[in-house]
Scaffold this motif. Structure first.
Motif, PDB file in Angstrom:
ATOM      1  N   MET A  46       0.840  -1.212   0.000  1.00  0.00           N
ATOM      2  CA  MET A  46       0.000   0.000   0.000  1.00  0.00           C
ATOM      3  C   MET A  46       0.872   1.259   0.000  1.00  0.00           C
ATOM      4  O   MET A  46       2.007   1.225   0.440  1.00  0.00           O
ATOM      5  CB  MET A  46      -0.901   0.009   1.238  1.00  0.00           C
ATOM      6  CG  MET A  46      -2.046  -0.980   1.183  1.00  0.00           C
ATOM      7  SD  MET A  46      -3.215  -0.652  -0.147  1.00  0.00           S
ATOM      8  CE  MET A  46      -4.271   0.595   0.607  1.00  0.00           C
TER       9      MET A  46
ATOM     10  N   MET B 154       1.312   5.690   0.389  1.00  0.00           N
ATOM     11  CA  MET B 154       0.906   6.831   1.207  1.00  0.00           C
ATOM     12  C   MET B 154       0.702   8.080   0.376  1.00  0.00           C
ATOM     13  O   MET B 154       1.305   8.244  -0.672  1.00  0.00           O
ATOM     14  CB  MET B 154       2.027   7.175   2.201  1.00  0.00           C
ATOM     15  CG  MET B 154       2.168   6.243   3.347  1.00  0.00           C
ATOM     16  SD  MET B 154       3.507   6.803   4.432  1.00  0.00           S
ATOM     17  CE  MET B 154       2.697   8.096   5.365  1.00  0.00           C
TER      18      MET B 154
ATOM     19  N   LYS C  95       8.279   7.042  -0.423  1.00  0.00           N
ATOM     20  CA  LYS C  95       8.667   5.774  -1.047  1.00  0.00           C
ATOM     21  C   LYS C  95       8.087   5.652  -2.450  1.00  0.00           C
ATOM     22  O   LYS C  95       7.069   6.256  -2.769  1.00  0.00           O
ATOM     23  CB  LYS C  95       8.187   4.605  -0.183  1.00  0.00           C
ATOM     24  CG  LYS C  95       8.958   4.534   1.139  1.00  0.00           C
ATOM     25  CD  LYS C  95       8.605   3.288   1.902  1.00  0.00           C
ATOM     26  CE  LYS C  95       8.973   2.047   1.118  1.00  0.00           C
ATOM     27  NZ  LYS C  95       9.109   0.872   1.970  1.00  0.00           N
TER      28      LYS C  95
ATOM     29  N   HIS D  63      -5.132   6.321  -1.286  1.00  0.00           N
ATOM     30  CA  HIS D  63      -3.926   5.880  -0.593  1.00  0.00           C
ATOM     31  C   HIS D  63      -4.260   5.361   0.796  1.00  0.00           C
ATOM     32  O   HIS D  63      -5.259   5.749   1.381  1.00  0.00           O
ATOM     33  CB  HIS D  63      -2.899   7.024  -0.522  1.00  0.00           C
ATOM     34  CG  HIS D  63      -2.366   7.403  -1.866  1.00  0.00           C
ATOM     35  ND1 HIS D  63      -3.016   8.287  -2.691  1.00  0.00           N
ATOM     36  CD2 HIS D  63      -1.294   6.983  -2.561  1.00  0.00           C
ATOM     37  CE1 HIS D  63      -2.347   8.406  -3.829  1.00  0.00           C
ATOM     38  NE2 HIS D  63      -1.298   7.619  -3.781  1.00  0.00           N
ATOM     39  N   GLN D  64      -3.386   4.492   1.283  1.00  0.00           N
ATOM     40  CA  GLN D  64      -3.674   3.800   2.540  1.00  0.00           C
ATOM     41  C   GLN D  64      -3.733   4.762   3.730  1.00  0.00           C
ATOM     42  O   GLN D  64      -4.567   4.633   4.613  1.00  0.00           O
ATOM     43  CB  GLN D  64      -2.596   2.749   2.790  1.00  0.00           C
ATOM     44  CG  GLN D  64      -2.742   2.037   4.126  1.00  0.00           C
ATOM     45  CD  GLN D  64      -1.461   1.316   4.493  1.00  0.00           C
ATOM     46  OE1 GLN D  64      -1.038   0.426   3.783  1.00  0.00           O
ATOM     47  NE2 GLN D  64      -0.840   1.721   5.589  1.00  0.00           N
ATOM     48  N   ASN D  65      -2.817   5.707   3.769  1.00  0.00           N
ATOM     49  CA  ASN D  65      -2.846   6.687   4.847  1.00  0.00           C
ATOM     50  C   ASN D  65      -2.245   7.999   4.358  1.00  0.00           C
ATOM     51  O   ASN D  65      -1.680   8.067   3.264  1.00  0.00           O
ATOM     52  CB  ASN D  65      -2.150   6.173   6.115  1.00  0.00           C
ATOM     53  CG  ASN D  65      -0.689   5.838   5.901  1.00  0.00           C
ATOM     54  OD1 ASN D  65      -0.045   6.390   5.012  1.00  0.00           O
ATOM     55  ND2 ASN D  65      -0.147   4.947   6.709  1.00  0.00           N
ATOM     56  N   THR D  66      -2.417   9.015   5.183  1.00  0.00           N
ATOM     57  CA  THR D  66      -1.956  10.351   4.798  1.00  0.00           C
ATOM     58  C   THR D  66      -1.040  10.889   5.883  1.00  0.00           C
ATOM     59  O   THR D  66      -1.364  10.820   7.061  1.00  0.00           O
ATOM     60  CB  THR D  66      -3.162  11.309   4.637  1.00  0.00           C
ATOM     61  OG1 THR D  66      -4.038  10.764   3.656  1.00  0.00           O
ATOM     62  CG2 THR D  66      -2.712  12.685   4.179  1.00  0.00           C
ATOM     63  N   GLN D  67       0.101  11.405   5.467  1.00  0.00           N
ATOM     64  CA  GLN D  67       1.018  12.028   6.411  1.00  0.00           C
ATOM     65  C   GLN D  67       1.165  13.493   6.031  1.00  0.00           C
ATOM     66  O   GLN D  67       1.537  13.821   4.901  1.00  0.00           O
ATOM     67  CB  GLN D  67       2.363  11.294   6.375  1.00  0.00           C
ATOM     68  CG  GLN D  67       3.600  12.131   6.625  1.00  0.00           C
ATOM     69  CD  GLN D  67       3.761  12.565   8.083  1.00  0.00           C
ATOM     70  OE1 GLN D  67       2.873  12.428   8.902  1.00  0.00           O
ATOM     71  NE2 GLN D  67       4.911  13.122   8.397  1.00  0.00           N
TER      72      GLN D  67
END
Lengths: 101, 130, 129
Positions: free
Chosen positions: A1, A3, A25, A94-98
């Motif tokens: 996954m 980000m 990444k 996307h799987q998560n957000t930073q």
């Protein structure tokens, strides 16, 4: 996954832009918002770095933020513009957000 | 999808609250559910009804209130951060012996657990700050 | 924790709290530590990352008396008591600031930037302050 990374700081003010590029990444995405959009403009100190990252990472900029700063027409080739709905789509894709605050 | 939003800055000084609002509105327009909008740090200042911005400018607080009314949004102001910064509802004002309250309609004051719960329950959490 | 939360239990997510700001110039470090402490009650899989100026949050010898501000740095040592034991510090961030593990007030695991990037990507929820 993968980000979604958001950057809302000018690369000239803080290290959010540099730090994000260090940690992003392959296959992930970067969305430049607010003062972060200055990082997507041509001829700047960070432009080469961003262009290099774009080989592995999709880079987007929030159109309203680009336009309100008069940066339209100055973007690095390959930076894709999104509206707020496009921002929402990037979050859900996307799987998560930073957020690099 | 179920989304949660964290707002870490107050209105006007930073663009964070504007971006968070426009993001939230766009998510609702796309048919997503907003599980909660949580206001932390100076973000709690989005929840005062006493702001009087110039008439030719956006009214950030009112805009949140109206969006909350329209979509039954859960706008939660962190109690610990709110106490530091003087954002009070009627109960808190009474409990702390203050002579007034200032929470805007559509907002409620609650604990930090509400933020963790939003992280657990929502599919995505998006942060807006400085 | 409320009863409602107990009923919703069972869902365990990976939470990563990313600290990138120095501790006293702004309130973000203190208030983010408050989030971390509350999160302990929810029995989630919690990790803390210290990168960039965030490494200054856990530097030894912070003395706030002269500035008349509460010293919250000892609280990082109390995290273990809340079963929050996964503290990660980025090597490159320490190097850039002339710091080593010996300068830190809590036991940590040192990760390279590349390992830190992997950690971020393995999380369900990333909160950064």
């Amino acid at each position: 996954m993968t980000m979604l990374h958001t950057i809302n700081k000018s690369p000239f003010e803080r290290n959010a832009f540099d730090s994000c590029l260090t940690h992003v990444k392959k296959g992930s995405a970067i969305l430049l918002i607010e003062d972060g959009v200055y990082g997507a403009t041509q001829g700047t100190a960070g432009a080469t770095k961003l262009a290099a990252a774009m080989k592995d990472v999709a880079v987007y900029a929030l159109q309203a933020d680009v336009e309100m700063r008069g940066m339209q027409g100055r973007l690095i080739d390959g930076v894709k513009l999104v509206d707020y709905g496009g921002f929402v789509d990037l979050v859900t894709q996307h799987q998560n957000t930073q957020a690099w605050l | 999808m179920k989304l949660a939003v964290l707002v870490n800055e107050g209105p006007y000084t930073h663009q964070a609250s504007d971006t968070a609002y426009l993001f939230t509105r766009a998510a609702l327009e796309k048919g997503h559910e907003i599980f909660r909008v949580f206001f932390y740090h100076d973000g709690v200042n989005n929840g005062t009804r006493l702001t009087v911005p110039p008439q030719d400018d956006r009214n950030i607080v009112k805009r949140w209130t109206e969006l909350a009314e329209k979509h039954k949004l859960d706008l939660v102001v962190c109690i610990a951060a709110a106490q530091r910064r003087g954002i009070l509802d009627e109960n808190e004002a009474k409990r702390q012996g203050k002579d007034a309250n200032n929470i805007a309609p559509g907002f409620r004051i609650s604990g930090l657990g509400q933020l963790i719960e939003a992280g657990i329950q929502a599919d995505r959490l998006v942060t807006f700050g400085d | 924790m409320t009863d409602e939360m107990m009923e919703e239990g069972g869902k365990i997510k990976k939470f990563l709290y990313i600290n990138r700001k120095a501790p006293h110039g702004t309130i973000y470090a203190l208030e983010s530590l408050e989030v971390v402490l509350i999160s302990a009650a929810f029995e989630q899989d919690v990790s803390l990352a210290f990168i960039d100026d965030g490494v200054y949050e856990i530097v030894k010898g912070q003395d706030t008396k002269g500035a008349e501000i509460k010293n919250f740095s000892p609280t990082y040592r109390a995290l273990e008591g809340y079963d929050i034991e996964k503290l990660y510090v980025e090597k490159e961030s320490m190097d850039a600031r002339g710091l080593t593990e010996k300068d830190l007030l809590v036991p940590v695991k040192v990760l390279t930037a590349k390992e830190m990037a992997d950690l971020m990507e393995s999380q369900d929820v990333v909160m950064s302050f």
